[in-house]
Design a protein around this motif. Structure first.
Motif, PDB file in Angstrom:
ATOM      1  N   ASN A 137       0.868  -1.096   0.047  1.00  8.34           N
ATOM      2  CA  ASN A 137       0.029   0.145   0.059  1.00  8.34           C
ATOM      3  C   ASN A 137       0.851   1.275   0.050  1.00  8.34           C
ATOM      4  O   ASN A 137       1.926   1.185  -0.004  1.00  8.34           O
ATOM      5  CB  ASN A 137      -0.936   0.163   1.302  1.00  8.34           C
ATOM      6  CG  ASN A 137      -0.414   0.115   2.474  1.00  8.34           C
ATOM      7  OD1 ASN A 137       0.613   0.620   2.846  1.00  8.34           O
ATOM      8  ND2 ASN A 137      -0.566  -1.265   3.148  1.00  8.34           N
ATOM      9  N   SER A 162      -2.198   4.308  -2.710  1.00  6.90           N
ATOM     10  CA  SER A 162      -2.701   2.756  -2.621  1.00  6.90           C
ATOM     11  C   SER A 162      -3.590   2.245  -3.581  1.00  6.90           C
ATOM     12  O   SER A 162      -4.557   3.071  -3.935  1.00  6.90           O
ATOM     13  CB  SER A 162      -3.374   2.525  -1.178  1.00  6.90           C
ATOM     14  OG  SER A 162      -2.603   3.016  -0.012  1.00  6.90           O
ATOM     15  N   LYS A 166      -8.643  -4.275  -2.710  1.00  9.15           N
ATOM     16  CA  LYS A 166      -8.253  -4.574  -1.218  1.00  9.15           C
ATOM     17  C   LYS A 166      -8.181  -6.042  -1.144  1.00  9.15           C
ATOM     18  O   LYS A 166      -9.414  -6.782  -1.698  1.00  9.15           O
ATOM     19  CB  LYS A 166      -8.975  -3.817  -0.282  1.00  9.15           C
ATOM     20  CG  LYS A 166      -8.386  -4.123   0.937  1.00  9.15           C
ATOM     21  CD  LYS A 166      -9.534  -3.319   2.063  1.00  9.15           C
ATOM     22  CE  LYS A 166      -8.939  -3.471   3.347  1.00  9.15           C
ATOM     23  NZ  LYS A 166      -9.558  -2.741   4.609  1.00  9.15           N
ATOM     24  N   LYS A 189      -1.927  -5.847   7.043  1.00 11.39           N
ATOM     25  CA  LYS A 189      -3.024  -5.074   7.180  1.00 11.39           C
ATOM     26  C   LYS A 189      -3.231  -4.074   6.016  1.00 11.39           C
ATOM     27  O   LYS A 189      -2.228  -3.534   5.412  1.00 11.39           O
ATOM     28  CB  LYS A 189      -3.085  -4.288   8.304  1.00 11.39           C
ATOM     29  CG  LYS A 189      -3.036  -4.902   9.807  1.00 11.39           C
ATOM     30  CD  LYS A 189      -3.333  -4.179  10.965  1.00 11.39           C
ATOM     31  CE  LYS A 189      -3.422  -4.766  12.068  1.00 11.39           C
ATOM     32  NZ  LYS A 189      -3.240  -3.879  13.266  1.00 11.39           N
ATOM     33  N   ASN A 190      -4.390  -3.841   5.383  1.00 11.78           N
ATOM     34  CA  ASN A 190      -4.728  -3.169   4.375  1.00 11.78           C
ATOM     35  C   ASN A 190      -3.772  -3.428   2.918  1.00 11.78           C
ATOM     36  O   ASN A 190      -3.067  -2.621   2.436  1.00 11.78           O
ATOM     37  CB  ASN A 190      -4.189  -1.766   4.666  1.00 11.78           C
ATOM     38  CG  ASN A 190      -4.858  -0.526   3.604  1.00 11.78           C
ATOM     39  OD1 ASN A 190      -5.736  -0.869   2.832  1.00 11.78           O
ATOM     40  ND2 ASN A 190      -4.105   0.445   3.539  1.00 11.78           N
ATOM     41  N   ALA A 191      -3.804  -4.730   2.811  1.00 11.13           N
ATOM     42  CA  ALA A 191      -2.993  -5.321   1.454  1.00 11.13           C
ATOM     43  C   ALA A 191      -3.907  -4.850   0.276  1.00 11.13           C
ATOM     44  O   ALA A 191      -4.953  -5.088   0.059  1.00 11.13           O
ATOM     45  CB  ALA A 191      -2.782  -6.644   1.652  1.00 11.13           C
ATOM     46  N   ARG A 192      -3.135  -4.293  -0.761  1.00 10.32           N
ATOM     47  CA  ARG A 192      -3.717  -4.056  -2.049  1.00 10.32           C
ATOM     48  C   ARG A 192      -3.073  -4.483  -3.213  1.00 10.32           C
ATOM     49  O   ARG A 192      -1.928  -4.811  -3.000  1.00 10.32           O
ATOM     50  CB  ARG A 192      -3.484  -2.276  -1.962  1.00 10.32           C
ATOM     51  CG  ARG A 192      -4.236  -1.421  -0.784  1.00 10.32           C
ATOM     52  CD  ARG A 192      -5.869  -1.733  -0.867  1.00 10.32           C
ATOM     53  NE  ARG A 192      -6.420  -1.077   0.199  1.00 10.32           N
ATOM     54  CZ  ARG A 192      -7.428   0.107   0.253  1.00 10.32           C
ATOM     55  NH1 ARG A 192      -7.887   0.328  -1.166  1.00 10.32           N
ATOM     56  NH2 ARG A 192      -7.828   0.458   1.189  1.00 10.32           N
ATOM     57  N   CYS A 193      -3.746  -4.414  -4.279  1.00 14.30           N
ATOM     58  CA  CYS A 193      -3.118  -4.918  -5.639  1.00 14.30           C
ATOM     59  C   CYS A 193      -3.651  -4.169  -6.591  1.00 14.30           C
ATOM     60  O   CYS A 193      -4.838  -3.386  -6.476  1.00 14.30           O
ATOM     61  CB  CYS A 193      -3.126  -6.299  -5.749  1.00 14.30           C
ATOM     62  SG  CYS A 193      -4.869  -6.713  -5.849  1.00 14.30           S
ATOM     63  N   SER A 203      -6.369 -13.702  -3.129  1.00 11.09           N
ATOM     64  CA  SER A 203      -5.153 -13.698  -2.413  1.00 11.09           C
ATOM     65  C   SER A 203      -4.163 -14.601  -3.302  1.00 11.09           C
ATOM     66  O   SER A 203      -3.026 -14.800  -2.994  1.00 11.09           O
ATOM     67  CB  SER A 203      -5.077 -14.067  -1.213  1.00 11.09           C
ATOM     68  OG  SER A 203      -5.946 -12.830  -0.144  1.00 11.09           O
ATOM     69  N   SER A 221      -8.241  -0.250 -11.746  1.00 11.81           N
ATOM     70  CA  SER A 221      -7.136   0.354 -11.150  1.00 11.81           C
ATOM     71  C   SER A 221      -6.823   1.496 -12.365  1.00 11.81           C
ATOM     72  O   SER A 221      -6.526   2.540 -12.079  1.00 11.81           O
ATOM     73  CB  SER A 221      -6.080  -0.547 -11.151  1.00 11.81           C
ATOM     74  OG  SER A 221      -6.344  -1.450 -10.246  1.00 11.81           O
TER      75      SER A 221
END
Length: 351
Positions: A137, A162, A166, A189-193, A203, A221
């Motif tokens: 992030n 970020s 999520k 925590k707060n993993a984004r892509c 995931s 995005s």
């Protein structure tokens, strides 16, 4: 105390403090200007070291007032004088303490400036959009690249957003190690892509380097980046790490939906630990902007052959490929930041 009574409207009364001995190393003069209407305001002259004279204060008054001046330093080393700038005004008696009387020169008339608004500083540094990798992030990226940004602070500023997608937290390990409760690296925590590889399990990154992989949710995005550049831009450069590097390729090749606000343009690109974005069937033309690529020789997440494959999507004459002895990281040692500095300087000068 000095009583100053104006003879004419807008009569300027000035109080000067002058050192009469070099024994006083410094002094400061301050005072309070009280008008006949009961109002008062502070006036301050300033502080000066090892000088022979200093004009302390000058204020325009329109009513009788009392001016109380409190000088700092020994009394025998300074003297005070009151002078008027209006030529029609009668001479004002001088009050002094220590030293000899000196004739004060007539003060020049002050002219108002044409533009009193403060001038805005023009920042000539390059603005770089920094895209994080998988499960990262903006805050983590700012912290991880802190040394790089500090060493390039005189030439570039970085903006690390970020990603809009999520990721869910990964399932806990069935057999945690002793003493690792609450400290697992997987509990992010707060993993984004920027895009995902599996619709059912976001995931899941299995086979993300395979040629038959498909990317999902990239349109979300792309719209986010278009709106970001329209609101926070323009940006001069684009930098990406790992999956952010693949997103840089998609951006520079113009892989945007038709309903976006604008398609951003960049002057250069910096890639670290990247792999080619092959999971989207779209325009696959060569990228013409200059690019700087960092490849870790010990990178096991994205092996060097995949990083070389990403560099081949850029025109060869504008590609600089640099290898380092680290793994899947952004190199921030002095010799590598110097390479980045020279690269940014050349791109900004040539564009």
């Amino acid at each position: 105390q000095i009583r100053a009574t104006p003879r004419l409207p807008d009569d300027a009364v000035s109080v000067h403090a002058r050192r009469t001995s070099s024994a006083a190393s410094s002094f400061e003069a301050r005072g309070t200007l009280s008008t006949a209407h009961g109002g008062h305001r502070s006036i301050c002259g300033g502080h000066q070291q090892r000088t022979q004279s200093l004009a302390v204060m000058s204020r325009t008054i329109t009513s009788p007032c009392w001016m109380e001046l409190v000088p700092w330093g020994l009394g025998r080393h300074w003297k005070l004088e009151v002078a008027r700038s209006s030529p029609e005004s009668p001479p004002v008696p001088k009050w002094q303490k220590g030293g000899k009387k000196a004739k004060m020169p007539r003060l020049p008339e002050t002219k108002p400036m044409a533009d009193n608004s403060p001038r805005k500083r023009v920042d000539t540094r390059a603005r770089i959009l920094l895209l994080h990798g998988w499960a990262g992030n903006g805050q983590v990226t700012e912290r991880v690249t802190k040394r790089l940004q500090h060493r390039l602070r005189h030439i570039a500023t970085f903006y690390a957003p970020s990603a809009p997608i999520k990721l869910p937290p990964p399932p806990p390990s069935p057999l945690p190690k002793p003493g690792s409760e609450g400290k697992s690296k997987m509990a992010r925590k707060n993993a984004r892509c920027w895009f995902v590889y599996n619709k059912r399990c976001l995931s899941n990154t299995t086979g993300f380097l395979d040629e038959k992989v498909t990317y999902y949710q990239w349109e979300e995005s792309a719209r986010f980046i278009s709106d970001l550049c329209a609101e926070e831009g323009p940006f001069d450069g684009l930098m990406g790490f790992s999956q952010g590097a693949a997103a840089c390729q998609l951006i520079l090749q113009g892989n945007f939906p038709s309903d976006v606000r604008t398609v951003p343009r960049f002057k250069f690109a910096i890639i670290a630990g990247g792999f080619p974005a092959i999971g989207i069937v779209s325009v696959n033309s060569l990228i013409t902007v200059p690019s700087l690529h960092f490849s870790g020789m010990k990178d096991t997440t994205v092996p060097p052959p995949h990083q070389i494959a990403l560099a081949r999507h850029f025109e060869k004459k504008g590609v600089r490929f640099v290898e380092h002895q680290g793994g899947h990281i952004v190199p921030q040692q002095a010799k590598y930041t110097k390479i980045v500095e020279d690269f940014i300087s050349n791109c900004m000068m040539n564009n």
